[in-house]
Design a protein around this motif. Structure first.
Motif, PDB file in Angstrom:
ATOM      1  N   GLN A  80     -44.455  19.097  -8.772  1.00  0.00           N
ATOM      2  CA  GLN A  80     -43.514  19.012  -7.866  1.00  0.00           C
ATOM      3  C   GLN A  80     -42.705  20.411  -7.821  1.00  0.00           C
ATOM      4  O   GLN A  80     -42.028  20.842  -6.826  1.00  0.00           O
ATOM      5  N   VAL A  81     -42.967  21.359  -8.785  1.00  0.00           N
ATOM      6  CA  VAL A  81     -42.259  22.839  -8.863  1.00  0.00           C
ATOM      7  C   VAL A  81     -43.079  23.514  -7.741  1.00  0.00           C
ATOM      8  O   VAL A  81     -44.151  23.692  -7.644  1.00  0.00           O
ATOM      9  N   GLN A  82     -42.346  23.850  -6.741  1.00  0.00           N
ATOM     10  CA  GLN A  82     -43.104  24.853  -5.737  1.00  0.00           C
ATOM     11  C   GLN A  82     -43.524  26.038  -6.125  1.00  0.00           C
ATOM     12  O   GLN A  82     -42.782  26.920  -6.958  1.00  0.00           O
ATOM     13  N   GLY A  83     -44.608  26.414  -5.519  1.00  0.00           N
ATOM     14  CA  GLY A  83     -45.131  27.820  -5.742  1.00  0.00           C
ATOM     15  C   GLY A  83     -44.275  28.847  -5.587  1.00  0.00           C
ATOM     16  O   GLY A  83     -43.678  28.833  -4.285  1.00  0.00           O
ATOM     17  N   ALA A  84     -44.101  30.053  -6.277  1.00  0.00           N
ATOM     18  CA  ALA A  84     -43.243  31.054  -5.640  1.00  0.00           C
ATOM     19  C   ALA A  84     -44.093  32.148  -5.238  1.00  0.00           C
ATOM     20  O   ALA A  84     -45.248  32.205  -5.852  1.00  0.00           O
ATOM     21  N   GLY A  85     -43.619  33.150  -4.485  1.00  0.00           N
ATOM     22  CA  GLY A  85     -44.090  34.317  -4.305  1.00  0.00           C
ATOM     23  C   GLY A  85     -44.617  35.193  -5.383  1.00  0.00           C
ATOM     24  O   GLY A  85     -45.792  35.778  -5.670  1.00  0.00           O
ATOM     25  N   ASN A  86     -43.612  35.147  -6.502  1.00  0.00           N
ATOM     26  CA  ASN A  86     -43.872  35.822  -7.748  1.00  0.00           C
ATOM     27  C   ASN A  86     -44.550  34.896  -8.677  1.00  0.00           C
ATOM     28  O   ASN A  86     -43.899  34.035  -9.261  1.00  0.00           O
ATOM     29  N   PRO A  87     -45.694  35.228  -9.153  1.00  0.00           N
ATOM     30  CA  PRO A  87     -46.322  34.247 -10.039  1.00  0.00           C
ATOM     31  C   PRO A  87     -45.604  34.074 -11.509  1.00  0.00           C
ATOM     32  O   PRO A  87     -45.529  32.823 -11.966  1.00  0.00           O
ATOM     33  N   LEU A  88     -45.044  34.987 -11.987  1.00  0.00           N
ATOM     34  CA  LEU A  88     -44.347  34.851 -13.208  1.00  0.00           C
ATOM     35  C   LEU A  88     -42.951  33.959 -12.858  1.00  0.00           C
ATOM     36  O   LEU A  88     -42.751  33.250 -13.974  1.00  0.00           O
ATOM     37  N   ALA A  89     -42.458  34.099 -11.788  1.00  0.00           N
ATOM     38  CA  ALA A  89     -41.121  33.382 -11.552  1.00  0.00           C
ATOM     39  C   ALA A  89     -41.777  31.778 -11.640  1.00  0.00           C
ATOM     40  O   ALA A  89     -40.904  31.238 -11.895  1.00  0.00           O
ATOM     41  N   HIS A  90     -42.884  31.684 -11.035  1.00  0.00           N
ATOM     42  CA  HIS A  90     -43.349  30.166 -10.857  1.00  0.00           C
ATOM     43  C   HIS A  90     -43.717  29.584 -12.263  1.00  0.00           C
ATOM     44  O   HIS A  90     -43.267  28.534 -12.679  1.00  0.00           O
TER      45      HIS A  90
END
Length: 209
Positions: A80-90
């Motif tokens: 359920q965690v949405q992908g972020a533009g920043n892979p490290l933030a994700h």
């Protein structure tokens, strides 16, 4: 007035299974493992023991189902965690979700990791199913490697190290060793420090931008 079992029956077998497992985990929390008997669970939901034996085969099967359910819920929380533009933030968001889920489901967490049911050992199939709960983490680590945020490495092994750190901190928090006023900060500091050790450039930030 319908029993919990009758209400679940009207929805379907999946609802019946969830009702049984929810009552079983509640008994485990409130009364301890000695209360985790097929008769006690059946009585609590207004069903016959035959229903439980048909569905789970016995207490060992019920314990295995609780173990699998814990990891299934963790997997859903991670997905359920949405992908972020920043892979490290994700990746950091996945770590945050892991802690939040563990604190929201401490009874399942103990079944999964702390042998809350004496004598129960996960079957090979259950262990294999549990492994899939961390697919999202492995994918996120691989994205960090592919985008050159992390230096080249084995995404699976890096994910395991991140899990080990997260699990250690969460377990200490659930056990009461990390008080609420410091637990979140310690967790974030630990996960940030470990993430930085894999950065392609050591000066690169791992904040959730």
């Amino acid at each position: 007035m319908n029993t919990p079992y009758q209400d679940a029956q009207s929805v379907g077998q999946a609802a019946v299974r969830t009702t049984i497992l929810d009552h079983a985990i509640d008994l485990l929390v409130t009364e301890g493992p000695a209360a985790l008997t097929m008769r006690r669970i059946a009585t609590g939901i207004g069903a016959s023991t035959k229903v439980l034996y048909t569905m789970f085969g016995g207490k060992e099967g019920l314990a295995d189902a609780l173990y699998r359910e814990g990891f299934a819920r963790l997997r859903r929380a991670q997905q359920q965690v949405q992908g972020a533009g920043n892979p490290l933030a994700h990746l950091n968001d996945l770590a945050t979700a892991y802690r939040a889920h563990a604190l929201a489901e401490p009874a399942y967490y103990r079944v999964m990791f702390e042998q809350a049911i004496p004598g129960y050992r996960p079957s090979p199939d259950a262990l294999s199913a549990a492994e899939t709960a961390f697919d999202a983490s492995v994918t996120a680590v691989q994205a960090c490697i592919d985008s050159r945020v992390f230096r080249p490495g084995d995404a699976y092994e890096i994910s395991k190290l991140l899990w080990a750190a997260a699990h250690g901190a969460v377990s200490l928090e659930i056990a009461g060793h990390f008080p609420p006023e410091t637990a979140a900060h310690r967790y974030d500091t630990l996960m940030t420090a470990l993430g930085q050790s894999f950065l392609a450039e050591q000066g690169q930030s791992s904040d959730k931008d």
